[in-house]
Design an enzyme around this catalytic site. Sequence first.
Site, short mmCIF file in Angstrom:
data_model
loop_
_atom_site.label_atom_id
_atom_site.label_comp_id
_atom_site.label_asym_id
_atom_site.label_seq_id
_atom_site.Cartn_x
_atom_site.Cartn_y
_atom_site.Cartn_z
CD GLU A 47 -2.24 1.13 2.91
OE1 GLU A 47 -1.64 0.79 3.93
OE2 GLU A 47 -3.45 1.82 3.06
CE LYS A 124 -7.18 1.40 3.74
NZ LYS A 124 -5.50 1.75 4.50
CB CYS A 169 -3.91 -1.38 4.56
SG CYS A 169 -3.24 -1.61 6.17
#
Length: 315
Positions: A47, A124, A169
């Site tokens: 990330e 994300k 993540c």
Amino acid sequence: MSRIVTVAAAQLGPIQRADSRGQVVARMIALMEAAAAQGADFIVYPELALTTFFPRWYHEDRAAADHWFESRMPGPETQPLFDKAKQLGMAMSFGYAELTPEGRHFNSSILVDRSGRIAGKYRKVHLPGHVELDPERTHQHLEKRYFEPGDLGFPVWEFEGGLVGMAICNDRRWPETYRVMGLQGVELVVLGYNTPSANSQSPNETTADRLFHHRLSVQAGAYQNSTWVVAVAKAGDEDGHHLFGGTLIAAPDGKIVGELDHEEDGVLVHACDLDETRFGKATIFDFARHRRVEHYGLITERTGVGAPLGKPEGA
Ligand code: CDT
């Protein structure tokens, strides 16, 4: 029969605030060369791979954080990475902060095929942290300040001869992430992360506890959807704040087939046989036969916890 994708989980050690994109891209290229030497054909980076984990830094004026973002991909600093991937015939995935032409900010990752074409983009969805400076915390986690939640869902792409999806993540902690991809038949999930080794709101939590939660989440996602999961850290001491390592590859039965034991730049290479996903998908996790969606309504009707639905028998 087998369908092998030889994946390199390319962990990055710390990136300091002062480090340039050029320095980072040179490290990523070195990792790619190491991966190619070990026979990899798909390299996965963490990330926000191009910069320090900047959401730990508070800018009162949000626009002052825009220099951490990429407005073009590839841009002049990332073009050498694309060129090297094309030269080596290496597919890749990495995360970066995306600034769109409309001025929107996302924590994004991409799939790039062996010809250097961007084949897929993910933004994300689960953004942890907070919006405003919180002086009670030992370190800030301002993802909610700098990014808006992803607007692309969790797509799965036909890629490298299989079905590949991305997460970033904090997404790895949510079963919905994997299940939405599982329902598209995903065979390989790639995800990068930057996870602080300490929880600023829970001082008794150890790094070992946090690594346990990391493995638990990734292994469960892999097993419950019968998919490979490749989880790649940015690790070590960044700007005086520590991120844990734990870069690993989980097989479709949930077992870890390899894990890095350091916090520096390094690759973990594994030949992932996508056909190993078939057994779980045809048996215990054959969704078409076993799922009972008539009982899952709350999952999309409620976001937070509401009243219990149980009633006394006969009521
Ligand atoms: N980058 C990222 O999403 N990190 C989070 C830290 C959570 S603590 C606010 C993670 O889930 O690993």
